[in-house]
Structure formats: structure tokens, C-alpha cells
Design an enzyme around this catalytic site. Structure first.
Site, PDB file in Angstrom:
ATOM      1  N   LYS A 238     -15.432  23.426  47.047  1.00 25.76           N
ATOM      2  CA  LYS A 238     -15.403  24.324  48.214  1.00 25.76           C
ATOM      3  C   LYS A 238     -16.165  25.628  47.970  1.00 25.76           C
ATOM      4  O   LYS A 238     -16.412  26.020  46.834  1.00 25.76           O
ATOM      5  CB  LYS A 238     -13.954  24.581  48.636  1.00 25.76           C
ATOM      6  CG  LYS A 238     -13.407  23.369  49.402  1.00 25.76           C
ATOM      7  CD  LYS A 238     -12.187  23.630  50.207  1.00 25.76           C
ATOM      8  CE  LYS A 238     -11.831  22.359  50.997  1.00 25.76           C
ATOM      9  NZ  LYS A 238     -10.474  22.357  51.479  1.00 25.76           N
ATOM     10  N   ARG A 272      -6.868  16.548  46.391  1.00 26.45           N
ATOM     11  CA  ARG A 272      -7.878  15.877  47.226  1.00 26.45           C
ATOM     12  C   ARG A 272      -9.246  16.252  46.672  1.00 26.45           C
ATOM     13  O   ARG A 272      -9.628  17.431  46.722  1.00 26.45           O
ATOM     14  CB  ARG A 272      -7.703  16.344  48.685  1.00 26.45           C
ATOM     15  CG  ARG A 272      -8.619  15.664  49.667  1.00 26.45           C
ATOM     16  CD  ARG A 272      -8.332  16.137  51.090  1.00 26.45           C
ATOM     17  NE  ARG A 272      -9.194  15.447  52.037  1.00 26.45           N
ATOM     18  CZ  ARG A 272     -10.434  15.811  52.326  1.00 26.45           C
ATOM     19  NH1 ARG A 272     -10.974  16.864  51.730  1.00 26.45           N
ATOM     20  NH2 ARG A 272     -11.156  15.118  53.203  1.00 26.45           N
TER      21      ARG A 272
HETATM   22  C1  9MG Z   1      -9.947  17.064  55.598  1.00 29.66           C
HETATM   23  N1  9MG Z   1      -9.803  18.122  54.609  1.00 29.66           N
HETATM   24  C2  9MG Z   1     -10.790  18.924  54.127  1.00 29.66           C
HETATM   25  N2  9MG Z   1     -10.277  19.805  53.252  1.00 29.66           N
HETATM   26  C3  9MG Z   1      -8.946  19.553  53.179  1.00 29.66           C
HETATM   27  C4  9MG Z   1      -7.879  20.127  52.470  1.00 29.66           C
HETATM   28  O1  9MG Z   1      -8.053  21.167  51.677  1.00 29.66           O
HETATM   29  N3  9MG Z   1      -6.645  19.613  52.633  1.00 29.66           N
HETATM   30  C5  9MG Z   1      -6.430  18.568  53.478  1.00 29.66           C
HETATM   31  N4  9MG Z   1      -5.172  18.115  53.608  1.00 29.66           N
HETATM   32  N5  9MG Z   1      -7.416  17.991  54.190  1.00 29.66           N
HETATM   33  C6  9MG Z   1      -8.646  18.479  54.045  1.00 29.66           C
END
Ligand code: 9MG
Length: 296
Positions: A238, A272
Site C-alpha cells: 500500500k 490480506r
Molecule cells: C479489497 N481490499 C483492499 N484492501 C483491503 C483491506 O485492507 N482490507 C480488506 N478487508 N479488503 C481490502
């Protein structure tokens, strides 16, 4: 041949709240889990038509499962600031064939990254085991759909909407405001008939948050454990990691691993990520230390 899902990693007692456990498809969440990101959007793969999009996505899902992904998160709409709106039909056309194909070749549970009630229903019919909603079930019909489907659901915090969320994010106390929002959404979900054993929470790094907000949230992540629900974190590649390191998106693996380890040490249960194999290694190292602490 069906692919094996993630190897058996040692278990630790996790921050799942009092006497609670969670099951996502065939996966019991009793150790930190790695969720691989699979964006099924034309700009994510070679744009050679719908079949090629599905085949490319399936190959990437297989590679993530082989690399040790515990869950595969399939999304058909980009959530980047300024991304184009995608109709429900377009989202369905993108994600449903991919979910069906993944479920045929691996036991790793599939999560559907959507805010649309119709896509949630179709994805679960196609074999998805979990819903990941960046809007925390606030879109029309989403709460009712999740209550009817009775599958694990991730409620994410977001200030504003993806198109404009990074314009002027504002908080008095970002950690407290995110905690308050998530507590409120948990209450609304429980009242709608979604059991606490189905609810995952996520602070939503980068969703209506400045760089300083993201760093503050990561530093205070442990406070979100008070919610008593498993915590999911998405920091992989990010922008805030780019701000800290001066690196472009494709050069953020070391920073993503550092963030993943901090999140785990602060109680996160699901990570994730884009880089599954490297994250799985980082989880093994972190988990060994957390377990040793618990048994001493
Ligand atoms: C779809 N998406 C993109 N970034 C995310 C994040 O940090 N958390 C979750 N739950 N979904 C995300």
C-alpha cells in the site's frame, strides 16, 4: 488433481475473543491465516477476452494455493481511488466463473471481495465461503444478504467512498473512531442475525486515511482487539509503505513483510497480501515467537 491448501502450521491461541472459534469453509481459524489477493479486473491481467481473464486468474489462484495461501480473495471491482464504477452484471461476469473454477481445483476457501448483495449471493452459490466487504455491509441489501447467507464476513472501516476517500481524510482520534465504527457495525450485524462467530473486523488501511493515520492505526492496532473479533489487516504494497520507503508498488515486499509481522505481533489473525510465499515464511517465524511467549 486438487491442490493442497496451506500446510499445517503449528497452532497458537489467537485473539478470537472469549471461547470463540471461526471456520471459513474447510479452514479452522486457529492459527494466523494468509489471504492471497486475486483481482479479476481487465487491468490486472493480459486483456485477451473473458476466457483468458478467467484462465489467467485461475492460474494465479493455483500458484497462491501452492505457495501456502489459506484463503483466496476474489474481487471484480477495483477499490483504488478514482477507479471506474463496475455494474453488478459486470462484476458477476468477472467473479462467478473464477470462483467456480478455483473451487474445482483447490480446498483453499474463496472469499468474495464485494459490497453488492447480488454478487454476495451468486458468489456463495458458486462456492465462495466468505464475504469481504470494504463497506461493512452498508450498501442497499448487503446486511440482509449476509444475514441470509450465514457465512463469515469481514467488516472493513472506510471513511468516504473509494473515488474521493483520499481527498481530505479527517479524524480527531483515528484509532478510537475506527474502533467505534467497527463496534457499531458489529452490533448492527448481530441485531440482523449474523452471529459473532461469523464476524471479522478490519481497520481498512489506506481507505480514507492519510499516511499519518495509517501509521498511527498500525501502532495502536492492539486496541482493536478489544472488539473481541478476529482482526484482518491489508497493508500489502500500500501507498503508505511507499511513503515510508520511497519505493514503487512492485518494490514494496520488504516493507509489506515488516508491516505483516507488526500486525501479527499486534494480534492480527488474517493477513490480506499479494506476496503469499514470502508472507507465509514471515508468519512461520512470527508464530514461533508468539507461541514460545505463550508457553513460557
Ligand atoms: C479489497 N481490499 C483492499 N484492501 C483491503 C483491506 O485492507 N482490507 C480488506 N478487508 N479488503 C481490502
Amino acid at each position: 488433481m486438487r491442490l493442497q491448501s496451506a500446510d499445517q502450521r503449528p497452532k497458537i491461541s489467537l485473539a478470537l475473543g472469549a471461547n470463540r472459534s471461526m471456520q471459513i469453509g474447510k479452514l479452522r481459524i486457529d492459527a494466523p491465516a494468509v489471504m492471497g489477493i486475486l483481482n479479476v479486473t481487465p487491468d490486472s491481467f493480459s486483456d485477451g477476452g473473458r476466457f483468458s481473464l478467467r484462465d489467467d486468474a485461475l492460474r494465479q489462484a493455483e500458484a497462491m494455493a501452492m505457495a501456502g495461501a489459506d484463503i483466496i480473495d476474489v474481487g471484480g471491482e477495483s477499490t483504488r481511488p478514482g477507479a471506474k464504477h463496475v455494474s453488478e452484471q459486470e462484476e458477476l461476469d468477472r467473479v462467478v466463473p473464477v470462483i467456480e473454477a478455483i473451487c474445482e481445483v483447490t480446498d483453499a476457501p474463496v472469499s468474495v471481495d464485494t459490497s453488492k448483495a447480488g454478487v454476495m449471493r451468486a458468489a456463495i452459490r458458486a462456492g465462495a465461503a466468505m464475504i469481504n466487504d470494504i463497506r461493512a455491509l452498508r450498501d442497499p441489501g448487503a446486511l440482509e444478504a449476509a444475514a441470509e447467507l450465514q457465512r463469515p464476513v469481514c467488516l472493513m472501516h472506510m471513511q468516504g467512498q473509494p473515488r474521493t476517500m483520499q481527498d481530505t481524510p479527517q479524524y480527531t482520534n483515528v484509532t478510537e473512531e475506527v474502533r467505534h465504527f467497527l463496534a457499531e457495525r458489529i452490533g448492527i450485524c448481530v441485531d440482523a442475525g449474523i452471529g459473532r462467530d461469523l464476524i471479522i473486523t478490519d481497520p481498512g488501511f489506506g481507505f480514507g486515511k492519510s499516511h499519518a493515520h495509517n501509521v498511527e492505526l498500525l501502532a495502536n492496532l492492539r486496541q482493536l482487539q478489544e472488539l473481541g473479533q478476529p482482526l484482518m489487516v491489508g497493508l500489502s504494497r500500500k501507498a503508505t509503505l511507499g511513503t515510508l520507503t520511497g519505493r514503487g508498488t512492485d518494490e514494496r515486499l520488504p516493507a509489506s513483510i515488516a508491516a505483516a509481522v507488526i500486525a501479527l505481533m499486534s494480534g492480527a489473525v488474517i493477513l490480506r497480501v499479494h506476496d503469499v510465499a514470502a508472507t507465509v515464511d514471515a508468519v512461520k517465524v512470527t508464530q514461533a515467537v508468539l507461541e514460545t511467549r505463550l508457553t513460557q
